[in-house]
Structures are given as C-alpha cells and as structure tokens.
Design a protein around this motif. Sequence first.
Motif, PDB file in Angstrom:
ATOM      1  N   UNK A  39       7.118  -3.070   1.232  1.00  0.00           N
ATOM      2  CA  UNK A  39       7.556  -3.982   0.168  1.00  0.00           C
ATOM      3  C   UNK A  39       7.376  -5.411   0.666  1.00  0.00           C
ATOM      4  N   UNK A  40       6.666  -6.182  -0.125  1.00  0.00           N
ATOM      5  CA  UNK A  40       6.243  -7.492   0.389  1.00  0.00           C
ATOM      6  C   UNK A  40       6.597  -8.626  -0.585  1.00  0.00           C
ATOM      7  N   UNK A  51       5.382   9.239   3.423  1.00  0.00           N
ATOM      8  CA  UNK A  51       6.601   8.916   2.652  1.00  0.00           C
ATOM      9  C   UNK A  51       6.238   8.401   1.255  1.00  0.00           C
ATOM     10  N   UNK A  52       6.847   9.033   0.238  1.00  0.00           N
ATOM     11  CA  UNK A  52       6.608   8.594  -1.146  1.00  0.00           C
ATOM     12  C   UNK A  52       7.806   7.837  -1.712  1.00  0.00           C
ATOM     13  N   UNK A  53       9.002   8.133  -1.190  1.00  0.00           N
ATOM     14  CA  UNK A  53      10.204   7.474  -1.678  1.00  0.00           C
ATOM     15  C   UNK A  53      11.423   8.049  -0.971  1.00  0.00           C
ATOM     16  N   UNK A  54      12.563   7.348  -1.106  1.00  0.00           N
ATOM     17  CA  UNK A  54      13.799   7.815  -0.450  1.00  0.00           C
ATOM     18  C   UNK A  54      14.970   7.729  -1.416  1.00  0.00           C
ATOM     19  N   UNK A  55      15.973   8.557  -1.146  1.00  0.00           N
ATOM     20  CA  UNK A  55      17.215   8.515  -1.924  1.00  0.00           C
ATOM     21  C   UNK A  55      18.369   8.706  -0.940  1.00  0.00           C
ATOM     22  N   UNK A  92       0.813  -1.211   0.000  1.00  0.00           N
ATOM     23  CA  UNK A  92       0.000   0.000   0.000  1.00  0.00           C
ATOM     24  C   UNK A  92       0.850   1.267   0.000  1.00  0.00           C
ATOM     25  N   UNK A  93       2.007   1.201   0.687  1.00  0.00           N
ATOM     26  CA  UNK A  93       2.858   2.386   0.808  1.00  0.00           C
ATOM     27  C   UNK A  93       4.212   2.129   0.151  1.00  0.00           C
ATOM     28  N   UNK A 109      11.221  11.900   0.072  1.00  0.00           N
ATOM     29  CA  UNK A 109      10.157  12.591  -0.653  1.00  0.00           C
ATOM     30  C   UNK A 109       8.839  12.263   0.056  1.00  0.00           C
ATOM     31  N   UNK A 110       8.123  13.294   0.512  1.00  0.00           N
ATOM     32  CA  UNK A 110       6.851  13.038   1.200  1.00  0.00           C
ATOM     33  C   UNK A 110       5.739  13.848   0.526  1.00  0.00           C
TER      34      UNK A 110
END
Length: 323
Positions: free
Chosen positions: A33-34, A122-126, A28-29, A135-136
């Motif tokens: 990660x599954x 949270x949308x992603x990370x770098x 979902x987010x 990135x939120x």
Amino acid sequence: MQEAMINRAKQLLADGTVNRVIGWKRGEFAYDITPAVFQSAEELDADFVFDDFTSANVSKYLVKESKKEGKILAFLKPCDTYSFNQLTKEHRVVRENVYIIGIPGGPKLDAEKIKAKGITGILGVKNENYTLKIDTIYGEETMPFYEAVLDKCASCKSKKHVVFDELIGEDGDVLESNRFEMVEKLENMTAQERYDFWRDQFSKCIRCNACRNVCPACTCEKCVFDNPNSGVENKAPADSFEENMFHIIRAFHVAGRCTDCGECSRVCPQNIPLHLLNRKFIKDINSLYGEYQAGEDTTSRAPLNDYKQDDCEASIVHERGVE
Ligand code: SF4
Ligand code: SF4
Ligand code: SF4
C-alpha cells in the motif's frame, strides 16, 4: 473506516475546501500500500485504500504538496501528526495549505513477518479475535495477530493526534511505551558487543537510500550524501567505514528532530533496526537535557537548538561512564 474517509474526502472536494487528497492506493501486491494523490471522487472510489497494511506516513510528501496551488486533504495517523508538527516547526510545510483529518492508528501489519512464517501469495488478511486469517493463492493460513504487527506499532508511543482540523474516530492518549527496552539492552552490552551488533547490522546496508528518502526529518534540499565531491554520492558502501559513516551522520543530522516515527526501519529492505540508533539519541537527549518529544508541539525550542546556563557539559558523557 475506509468508507467514512472516502465519503468525507468527497465532501471536502465537492465544497471546495480542498482540491486534492493525499492517501494511499494498492501497489502490485495486497500488502503493498503506497501513498497517492487523488484529484476526484472517481479516483477515490477506484483506488483509495485504508486497511491493516496502510502504514506509510504521508507527512513528508506534504513538503512538496503543501507548496502547490490550493489546499490538500491529508489523512494522518497519530504518529504521522508528530512528523507533520515537526515539519511545521522547521518551516518545511505550509500549514495553511493542508486540511488534516486525524484517523486512528494501528496496530498495522508487517507483510515481512507473515512471509517469515512461510506464508506467501498473500491476497488479503482479516483479524478475527486476534487471530490473523490470511487469504493466499494457496488457501487460507492463520497466525497470531500480534506476531505480524509492525515493530513501530508494537512500541507505539502515542495514540494522541497532536495536530488536526477534524477527527474521524476517537482521539487517544500518550502511551506508556516500552520503546527504550532494546536500547537499554544495547547499553548493557560491552563496547565490543555493541560494536559487533551494529557492524552486523550495517554490513547488510546496500545504500538504497530508502531510509533517508522516507524520513520526515531528512528534507534537506541538498543532502550531504548527494554531494558529488563527497566520494560517497549515491553509491554502495565500499568498506565498513563508509557503511558506519552513512548511518552515524544521518543519526546525528536528525538528532533532536526525529519523532521516532519508525519509517526508516519499516522501509529498509535489509531489515536493519535503524530506529534503535535514533532511539539511543532520543534517550540520551532526554537524560541529558530533560524529557523532550520532537513533534509534540510547534513552538518549544528543541534541546539541541537551545541554550541554557545549566545545560550539561560535554564531559558529563564521561562522568556517566560511557565505554
Ligand atoms: S534503507 Fe536499509 S539498506 Fe537502504 S540505505 Fe537505509 S539502512 Fe541501508
Ligand atoms: S530517523 Fe527514522 S524514526 Fe526518526 S524521523 Fe526519520 S524515519 Fe522517523
Ligand atoms: S542525511 Fe542529513 S543532509 Fe541528508 S537529508 Fe538527512 S538530514 Fe539532510
């Protein structure tokens, strides 16, 4: 890395080496990660994910998957290969039905540690030079990379793959790990302090069974905790005795077989540091029977399954002055 993994998976599907692939897909987010099974190149292109949040160990899924028709491709990080070897040793997976590609490990990230900084949406990370740019939905946030690293990765024992058919990336080495530091701190407490520490932790347990269900050492077809006659079948603990009992029984059941993969602590919704209990067992087994790493190989006899004439006696525990 993700692209190389997808490309190799597609080749192995196309040439018939495997008929499916176990990897991960987004939930979902962005950080959710599954594990997932992919049957085709199209499915891989659409959903396969391997990123900084891809930490789940897929070894346990292979208990069932390796018994199905045809061969499955599994991507295993170094820590996951120890779990797979241990499962092979216990005859829980069918080794010939799994094609293993060893992939680099972490450090992987813990979304809970990011959220604990008040960062949400949270949308992603770098990772840029060990600064984590997040990135939120509210804009960009930053935090030191190492403050967001999963506990199991912060005390990694090995970057070496102990089993694989091929590798993507380099193999690493067994590491000098600090993984027993916190166990030593607990050992240095008084019995009362230690009891209070564990009561404080276990009292948070809601008996969701996530730790048992994720644990690669917990593969019994009939688990004692599912016994309807036990009085404790799949229910929230009624009192402190039941809370302690679940954890102590599980820790004894996996003693000598726990590879210290850290999955139990990772999935616990109550953030109970379960790995510390299992590490205490590992540390004691090492000191009583000699150094042993579960999952390092598939042939050696585990200390608790073996008998030697010079094995220590039970009384040694008292001689060591355990309170
Ligand atoms: S995952 Fe955590 S809350 Fe759930 S049963 Fe295990 S210790 Fe309890
Ligand atoms: S008890 Fe925890 S650390 Fe040990 S094998 Fe199971 S999930 Fe991994
Ligand atoms: S708790 Fe014990 S009986 Fe239940 S699955 Fe784990 S090892 Fe098996």
